[in-house]
Design an enzyme around this catalytic site. Structure first.
Site, PDB file in Angstrom:
ATOM      1  N   GLN A  66      16.255-119.873  32.646  1.00 58.09           N
ATOM      2  CA  GLN A  66      17.634-119.548  33.000  1.00 58.09           C
ATOM      3  C   GLN A  66      17.706-119.196  34.481  1.00 58.09           C
ATOM      4  OE1 GLN A  66      18.883-116.164  30.683  1.00 58.09           O
ATOM      5  NE2 GLN A  66      17.334-114.820  31.539  1.00 58.09           N
ATOM      6  N   TYR A  89       6.020-126.083  46.246  1.00 58.23           N
ATOM      7  CA  TYR A  89       7.390-125.869  46.743  1.00 58.23           C
ATOM      8  C   TYR A  89       7.711-124.379  46.769  1.00 58.23           C
ATOM      9  CZ  TYR A  89      12.507-126.547  46.983  1.00 58.23           C
ATOM     10  OH  TYR A  89      13.835-126.528  47.342  1.00 58.23           O
ATOM     11  N   GLU A 134       5.824-121.579  46.497  1.00 60.27           N
ATOM     12  CA  GLU A 134       5.009-120.713  47.371  1.00 60.27           C
ATOM     13  C   GLU A 134       5.169-121.110  48.833  1.00 60.27           C
ATOM     14  OE1 GLU A 134       4.045-118.066  46.280  1.00 60.27           O
ATOM     15  OE2 GLU A 134       2.988-118.164  44.378  1.00 60.27           O
ATOM     16  N   ARG A 143       4.785-126.627  40.390  1.00 61.56           N
ATOM     17  CA  ARG A 143       5.933-126.324  41.249  1.00 61.56           C
ATOM     18  C   ARG A 143       5.536-125.430  42.424  1.00 61.56           C
ATOM     19  NH1 ARG A 143      10.852-127.157  37.569  1.00 61.56           N
ATOM     20  NH2 ARG A 143      12.220-126.367  39.175  1.00 61.56           N
ATOM     21  N   VAL A 179      18.783-133.164  37.900  1.00 62.90           N
ATOM     22  CA  VAL A 179      19.511-133.344  36.639  1.00 62.90           C
ATOM     23  C   VAL A 179      20.892-133.961  36.836  1.00 62.90           C
ATOM     24  CG1 VAL A 179      20.442-130.968  36.509  1.00 62.90           C
ATOM     25  CG2 VAL A 179      19.996-132.257  34.421  1.00 62.90           C
TER      26      VAL A 179
HETATM   27  P1  NAD Z   1      16.720-133.768  50.519  1.00 67.67           P
HETATM   28  O1  NAD Z   1      15.405-134.187  49.982  1.00 67.67           O
HETATM   29  O2  NAD Z   1      17.896-134.674  50.302  1.00 67.67           O
HETATM   30  O3  NAD Z   1      16.618-133.497  52.071  1.00 67.67           O
HETATM   31  C1  NAD Z   1      15.461-133.030  52.716  1.00 67.67           C
HETATM   32  C2  NAD Z   1      15.305-133.775  54.033  1.00 67.67           C
HETATM   33  O4  NAD Z   1      14.117-133.302  54.690  1.00 67.67           O
HETATM   34  C3  NAD Z   1      15.120-135.285  53.830  1.00 67.67           C
HETATM   35  O5  NAD Z   1      15.968-135.996  54.717  1.00 67.67           O
HETATM   36  C4  NAD Z   1      13.644-135.506  54.160  1.00 67.67           C
HETATM   37  O6  NAD Z   1      13.379-136.803  54.641  1.00 67.67           O
HETATM   38  C5  NAD Z   1      13.390-134.409  55.182  1.00 67.67           C
HETATM   39  N1  NAD Z   1      11.981-134.027  55.297  1.00 67.67           N
HETATM   40  C6  NAD Z   1      11.103-133.761  54.305  1.00 67.67           C
HETATM   41  N2  NAD Z   1       9.901-133.441  54.814  1.00 67.67           N
HETATM   42  C7  NAD Z   1      10.038-133.481  56.176  1.00 67.67           C
HETATM   43  C8  NAD Z   1       9.155-133.254  57.263  1.00 67.67           C
HETATM   44  N3  NAD Z   1       7.867-132.906  57.066  1.00 67.67           N
HETATM   45  N4  NAD Z   1       9.629-133.410  58.526  1.00 67.67           N
HETATM   46  C9  NAD Z   1      10.919-133.781  58.746  1.00 67.67           C
HETATM   47  N5  NAD Z   1      11.792-134.011  57.749  1.00 67.67           N
HETATM   48  C10 NAD Z   1      11.356-133.866  56.483  1.00 67.67           C
HETATM   49  O7  NAD Z   1      17.033-132.329  49.920  1.00 67.67           O
HETATM   50  P2  NAD Z   1      18.333-131.419  50.042  1.00 67.67           P
HETATM   51  O8  NAD Z   1      18.845-131.202  48.676  1.00 67.67           O
HETATM   52  O9  NAD Z   1      19.233-131.921  51.084  1.00 67.67           O
HETATM   53  O10 NAD Z   1      17.671-130.036  50.514  1.00 67.67           O
HETATM   54  C11 NAD Z   1      17.730-129.599  51.849  1.00 67.67           C
HETATM   55  C12 NAD Z   1      17.062-128.239  51.961  1.00 67.67           C
HETATM   56  O11 NAD Z   1      17.742-127.312  51.123  1.00 67.67           O
HETATM   57  C13 NAD Z   1      15.595-128.240  51.548  1.00 67.67           C
HETATM   58  O12 NAD Z   1      14.884-127.375  52.396  1.00 67.67           O
HETATM   59  C14 NAD Z   1      15.637-127.673  50.139  1.00 67.67           C
HETATM   60  O13 NAD Z   1      14.448-127.022  49.821  1.00 67.67           O
HETATM   61  C15 NAD Z   1      16.808-126.706  50.242  1.00 67.67           C
HETATM   62  N6  NAD Z   1      17.411-126.477  48.923  1.00 67.67           N
HETATM   63  C16 NAD Z   1      18.202-127.413  48.320  1.00 67.67           C
HETATM   64  C17 NAD Z   1      18.724-127.176  47.055  1.00 67.67           C
HETATM   65  C18 NAD Z   1      19.624-128.156  46.354  1.00 67.67           C
HETATM   66  O14 NAD Z   1      19.994-127.907  45.219  1.00 67.67           O
HETATM   67  N7  NAD Z   1      20.018-129.259  46.942  1.00 67.67           N
HETATM   68  C19 NAD Z   1      18.430-125.972  46.403  1.00 67.67           C
HETATM   69  C20 NAD Z   1      17.593-125.047  47.028  1.00 67.67           C
HETATM   70  C21 NAD Z   1      17.104-125.302  48.299  1.00 67.67           C
HETATM   71  N1  UDP Z   2      16.524-131.865  33.544  1.00 68.61           N
HETATM   72  C1  UDP Z   2      16.854-132.562  32.389  1.00 68.61           C
HETATM   73  N2  UDP Z   2      16.912-133.919  32.461  1.00 68.61           N
HETATM   74  C2  UDP Z   2      16.694-134.626  33.602  1.00 68.61           C
HETATM   75  C3  UDP Z   2      16.355-133.894  34.781  1.00 68.61           C
HETATM   76  C4  UDP Z   2      16.273-132.512  34.708  1.00 68.61           C
HETATM   77  O1  UDP Z   2      17.090-131.970  31.326  1.00 68.61           O
HETATM   78  O2  UDP Z   2      16.783-135.862  33.582  1.00 68.61           O
HETATM   79  C5  UDP Z   2      16.473-130.389  33.470  1.00 68.61           C
HETATM   80  C6  UDP Z   2      15.216-129.763  34.069  1.00 68.61           C
HETATM   81  O3  UDP Z   2      14.189-129.694  33.126  1.00 68.61           O
HETATM   82  C7  UDP Z   2      15.724-128.394  34.464  1.00 68.61           C
HETATM   83  C8  UDP Z   2      17.209-128.640  34.833  1.00 68.61           C
HETATM   84  O4  UDP Z   2      17.542-129.893  34.245  1.00 68.61           O
HETATM   85  O5  UDP Z   2      15.671-127.517  33.386  1.00 68.61           O
HETATM   86  C9  UDP Z   2      17.449-128.714  36.329  1.00 68.61           C
HETATM   87  O6  UDP Z   2      16.524-129.629  36.882  1.00 68.61           O
HETATM   88  P1  UDP Z   2      16.526-130.049  38.421  1.00 68.61           P
HETATM   89  O7  UDP Z   2      15.290-130.849  38.651  1.00 68.61           O
HETATM   90  O8  UDP Z   2      17.824-130.675  38.767  1.00 68.61           O
HETATM   91  O9  UDP Z   2      16.495-128.678  39.220  1.00 68.61           O
HETATM   92  P2  UDP Z   2      15.548-127.385  39.136  1.00 68.61           P
HETATM   93  O10 UDP Z   2      14.668-127.460  37.907  1.00 68.61           O
HETATM   94  O11 UDP Z   2      14.751-127.425  40.383  1.00 68.61           O
HETATM   95  O12 UDP Z   2      16.506-126.264  39.057  1.00 68.61           O
END
Ligand code: NAD
Ligand code: UDP
Ligand code: UDP
Length: 317
Positions: free
Chosen positions: A280, A149, A151, A146, A191
């Site tokens: 958690q 992502y 770091e 992981r 998930v």
């Molecule tokens: P997502 O994967 O749906 O969207 C990311 C977008 O970035 C995609 O459209 C992808 O094509 C684009 N992308 C990836 N690498 C690229 C690059 N090198 N140049 C240009 N575009 C690029 O993910 P998301 O859930 O919409 O997340 C958006 C942002 O929010 C991300 O930075 C993610 O790390 C952050 N984030 C999301 C969550 C969540 O739960 N959804 C949680 C924490 C952080």
């Molecule tokens: N997870 C699960 N089944 C799945 C996908 C994810 O039990 O099919 C678990 C995963 O191991 C983690 C939690 O759900 O503990 C959230 O996972 P997700 O990938 O959605 O987000 P993140 O781990 O980045 O918070």
């Protein structure tokens, strides 16, 4: 009185799940929106309804390369967020966070734009403090699967604060906790999308580990409101600000809610816990409440119901 020109806003990663919802909001607010996305984990279909809009433009661009445009605000969201996607090409994931941050900060410096970084709860790693406040420095494995992502995002935060210290720029850093809703990819491996797709298809629901690990799930509309409010804060508000729901659920509880909402006959199957999977996670959102006057309000069941409806009707099956 005539209105001034529309605010020009760049959304990197705008074709993704969160980015496309943000674009809808910005267009509704009257902004001139430019998306830069390389479509690695996003899709043009997420923005198809905005094609042809006079204040909307979509550019195929990878943020690891420089970009010269004139804008007033930048939301830097480009980065795959799902473990399957970000671990597919881990070197590119780190480059996207680090080179992407440098390029967007360089662009913000030249144009004087305000810039917001979408950071993540993953900066806390497998947290030894619970719930997580912004003052907690985290417990991150620097060499695990992981890490590309976690770091990468941590270094992006460093860059934002160093540009602030060196150049006095108006930066904003938000740490987003698990967010879900319509336009998540059915195959992205997170998930919520996995459980809903499995339930709708009548397949086994894959619980990793024993399902006792916890997460807090924020509905996308709540999160977008927080992003827009953060961008509107005065220049001295830099964050980091935790954004997420404070409800905390085990994966077993989530699976039960999905089964109930879909009326599915799916059964649970248990699979190995991925390495470095946090046990958690729940944000302390006091700072968001005091700084933004914001808290996530959509109950999990309501947000899940809307997401189920999307996966049922969007041709995802
Ligand atoms: P997502 O994967 O749906 O969207 C990311 C977008 O970035 C995609 O459209 C992808 O094509 C684009 N992308 C990836 N690498 C690229 C690059 N090198 N140049 C240009 N575009 C690029 O993910 P998301 O859930 O919409 O997340 C958006 C942002 O929010 C991300 O930075 C993610 O790390 C952050 N984030 C999301 C969550 C969540 O739960 N959804 C949680 C924490 C952080
Ligand atoms: N997870 C699960 N089944 C799945 C996908 C994810 O039990 O099919 C678990 C995963 O191991 C983690 C939690 O759900 O503990 C959230 O996972 P997700 O990938 O959605 O987000 P993140 O781990 O980045 O918070
Ligand atoms: N950059 C960009 N668009 C701009 C200005 C800069 O993409 O409008 C990129 C450029 O590649 C540069 C990086 O941002 O290397 C960092 O810019 P900065 O001015 O901070 O530093 P430089 O590397 O130019 O000394």
């Amino acid at each position: 009185m005539a209105e001034g020109p529309a605010k020009r806003v760049l959304v990197t990663g705008g074709a993704g799940f969160l980015g496309s919802h943000l674009c809808d909001r910005l267009i509704a607010d009257g902004c001139d929106v430019l998306v830069a996305d390389n479509f690695f984990s996003g899709a043009k279909e997420n923005l198809a309804h905005l094609a042809g809009h006079p204040r909307f433009e979509l550019l195929r661009h990878d943020v690891t390369f420089p970009l010269y445009v004139e804008v007033d605000e930048i939301y830097n969201l480009a980065c795959p967020a799902s473990p399957i996607y970000y671990q597919h090409d881990p070197v590119q994931t780190t480059k996207t966070s680090v080179h992407g941050a440098i390029n967007m900060l360089g662009l913000a410096k030249r144009t004087g734009a305000r810039i917001l970084q979408a950071s993540t709860s993953e900066v806390y790693g497998d947290p030894a403090e619970h719930p997580q406040t912004e003052d907690y420095w985290g417990n991150v494995n620097p060499i695990g699967v992981r890490s590309c992502y976690d770091e990468g995002k941590r270094c992006a935060e460093t860059l934002f604060f160093d540009y602030r210290r060196q150049h006095g720029m108006p930066i904003k850093v938000v740490r987003i906790f698990n967010t879900y809703g319509p336009r998540m990819r059915p195959d992205d491996g997170r998930v919520v999308s996995n459980f809903i797709m499995q339930a709708l298809r009548g397949e086994d629901i894959t619980v990793y580990g024993d399902g006792s690990q916890t997460r807090s799930f924020c509905y996308v509309d709540d999160l977008i409101e927080a992003l827009v409010r953060t961008m509107a804060t005065p220049d001295d508000v830099t964050g980091p600000i935790n954004l997420g729901s404070t409800g905390e659920f085990t994966m077993l509880e989530l699976a039960a809610a999905v089964i109930e909402l879909t009326g599915s006959a799916s059964r649970l199957v248990f699979a190995p816990l991925p390495s470095d999977d946090p046990a958690q996670r729940r944000p302390d959102t006091t700072r968001a409440e005091t700084t933004l006057g914001w808290r996530a309000t959509t109950p999990l069941r309501e947000g899940l119901a809307r997401t189920v409806e999307y996966f049922r009707t969007a041709g995802a099956l």
